[in-house]
Scaffold this active site. Structure first.
Site, PDB file in Angstrom:
ATOM      1  NE  ARG A 180      -2.434  -2.427   2.993  1.00  0.00           N
ATOM      2  CZ  ARG A 180      -3.143  -2.330   4.459  1.00  0.00           C
ATOM      3  NH1 ARG A 180      -3.410  -1.022   5.058  1.00  0.00           N
ATOM      4  NH2 ARG A 180      -2.509  -3.944   4.963  1.00  0.00           N
ATOM      5  CD  GLU A 237      -4.033  -4.351  14.664  1.00  0.00           C
ATOM      6  OE1 GLU A 237      -3.348  -3.749  13.287  1.00  0.00           O
ATOM      7  OE2 GLU A 237      -4.614  -4.781  15.078  1.00  0.00           O
TER       8      GLU A 237
HETATM    9  O1  LIG Z   1       2.785  -1.338  11.713  1.00  0.00           O
HETATM   10  P1  LIG Z   1       2.745  -2.092  11.438  1.00  0.00           P
HETATM   11  O2  LIG Z   1       1.806  -3.083  12.296  1.00  0.00           O
HETATM   12  O3  LIG Z   1       3.162  -2.970  10.698  1.00  0.00           O
HETATM   13  O4  LIG Z   1       1.274  -2.502  10.185  1.00  0.00           O
HETATM   14  C1  LIG Z   1       1.399  -2.117   9.279  1.00  0.00           C
HETATM   15  C2  LIG Z   1       1.415  -2.350   8.254  1.00  0.00           C
HETATM   16  O5  LIG Z   1       0.786  -3.308   7.561  1.00  0.00           O
HETATM   17  C3  LIG Z   1       0.008  -3.273   6.161  1.00  0.00           C
HETATM   18  O6  LIG Z   1       0.605  -3.677   5.174  1.00  0.00           O
HETATM   19  P2  LIG Z   1       0.683  -5.655   5.571  1.00  0.00           P
HETATM   20  O7  LIG Z   1       1.847  -6.093   5.748  1.00  0.00           O
HETATM   21  O8  LIG Z   1      -1.072  -5.931   5.368  1.00  0.00           O
HETATM   22  O9  LIG Z   1       0.826  -5.412   3.807  1.00  0.00           O
HETATM   23  P3  LIG Z   1       0.033  -5.050   2.290  1.00  0.00           P
HETATM   24  O10 LIG Z   1       0.257  -3.689   2.122  1.00  0.00           O
HETATM   25  O11 LIG Z   1       0.439  -5.507   1.303  1.00  0.00           O
HETATM   26  O12 LIG Z   1      -1.599  -4.824   2.668  1.00  0.00           O
HETATM   27  C4  LIG Z   1       0.006  -1.428   6.317  1.00  0.00           C
HETATM   28  O13 LIG Z   1       0.406  -1.302   5.042  1.00  0.00           O
HETATM   29  C5  LIG Z   1       1.602  -1.163   6.747  1.00  0.00           C
HETATM   30  O14 LIG Z   1       2.735  -1.969   5.744  1.00  0.00           O
HETATM   31  N1  LIG Z   2      -5.877  -1.614  11.766  1.00  0.00           N
HETATM   32  C1  LIG Z   2      -4.966  -2.095  10.563  1.00  0.00           C
HETATM   33  N2  LIG Z   2      -6.141  -1.291   9.595  1.00  0.00           N
HETATM   34  C2  LIG Z   2      -5.654  -1.149   8.073  1.00  0.00           C
HETATM   35  N3  LIG Z   2      -4.407  -2.129   8.141  1.00  0.00           N
HETATM   36  C3  LIG Z   2      -3.473  -2.640   9.270  1.00  0.00           C
HETATM   37  N4  LIG Z   2      -2.002  -2.316   8.558  1.00  0.00           N
HETATM   38  C4  LIG Z   2      -1.239  -3.464  10.493  1.00  0.00           C
HETATM   39  N5  LIG Z   2      -2.770  -3.466  10.923  1.00  0.00           N
HETATM   40  C5  LIG Z   2      -3.730  -2.632  10.533  1.00  0.00           C
END
Ligand SMILES: O=P(O)(O)OC[C@H]1O[C@H](OP(=O)(O)OP(=O)(O)O)[C@H](O)[C@@H]1O
Ligand SMILES: Nc1ncnc2[nH]cnc12
Length: 188
Positions: A71, A108
């Protein structure tokens, strides 16, 4: 770092926050997923969002923008283009084809590894690091560590959303990483 006084005002935070959708219990029970897709799909809100970042960083003498898979690529690439800078991807494990360095971190919901090409930027480059959201902070810290390991100066990490109750933004700042977020979400 100087902030853009008008664009950093709370009405922008409220406006951006109002266009983010909360999906309860996704991808698993207990997670309140903050979904940025409505913000991106409306041309007006997408432009306001991009402009907040462009105005904040246009006079910061940056050399490159790094964005986090996946993202962080959406906003990061557009902001890089608008700032007339190159874009560097921090990717999930196994996606980059050349010499890479890696950092493992906790999420998370689960754990992951991010990687960076060893030649992604030059030592001393002033880098803006962009992701969409800070939850536990693990992703942002791992990405910043990768950039620091190749000698980059991470001028600031930036995200659209902070989830302060998860403590990540504090952790990021405790690592000596400047952090900017547009809005936050607490509770439900
Ligand atoms: O602060 P944190 O606990 O590390 O979480 C935040 C990260 O989690 C999500 O990505 P995700 O790993 O879900 O991947 P995506 O962008 O491919 O959906 C979000 O886009 C951040 O990169
Ligand atoms: N609560 C949340 N919503 C969207 N993206 C996330 N990545 C980690 N935690 C998230």
């Amino acid at each position: 770092m100087m902030t853009a006084p008008v664009l950093a005002m709370p009405p922008y935070a409220d406006y951006i926050r109002s266009r983010i959708r909360t999906v309860p219990d996704w991808p698993q029970q207990g997670v309140m997923f903050r979904d940025i897709t409505p913000l991106l799909q409306d041309p007006k809100t997408f432009r306001v969002l991009v402009d907040i970042f462009v105005h904040r960083y246009m006079d910061q003498n940056l050399d490159v923008v790094a964005g986090v898979d996946a993202r962080g690529f959406i906003l990061g690439a557009v902001v890089a283009y608008e700032l007339n800078l190159g874009f560097v991807p921090v990717r999930k494990k196994g996606k980059l084809p050349f010499d890479t360095i890696a950092e493992e971190y906790e999420l998370e919901y689960g754990s992951a590894t991010v990687e960076l090409h060893a030649d992604a930027c030059k030592a001393g480059d002033r880098v803006l690091l962009i992701d969409d959201l800070v939850a536990t902070g693990g992703t942002m810290i791992a990405a910043a560590n990768l950039l620091r390991r190749i000698g980059a100066n991470v001028v600031e990490a930036a995200a659209i959303v902070d989830l302060p109750e998860l403590g990540g933004s504090n952790l990021v700042r405790q690592q000596g990483i400047e952090l900017f977020t547009v809005c936050d979400f607490s509770g439900h």
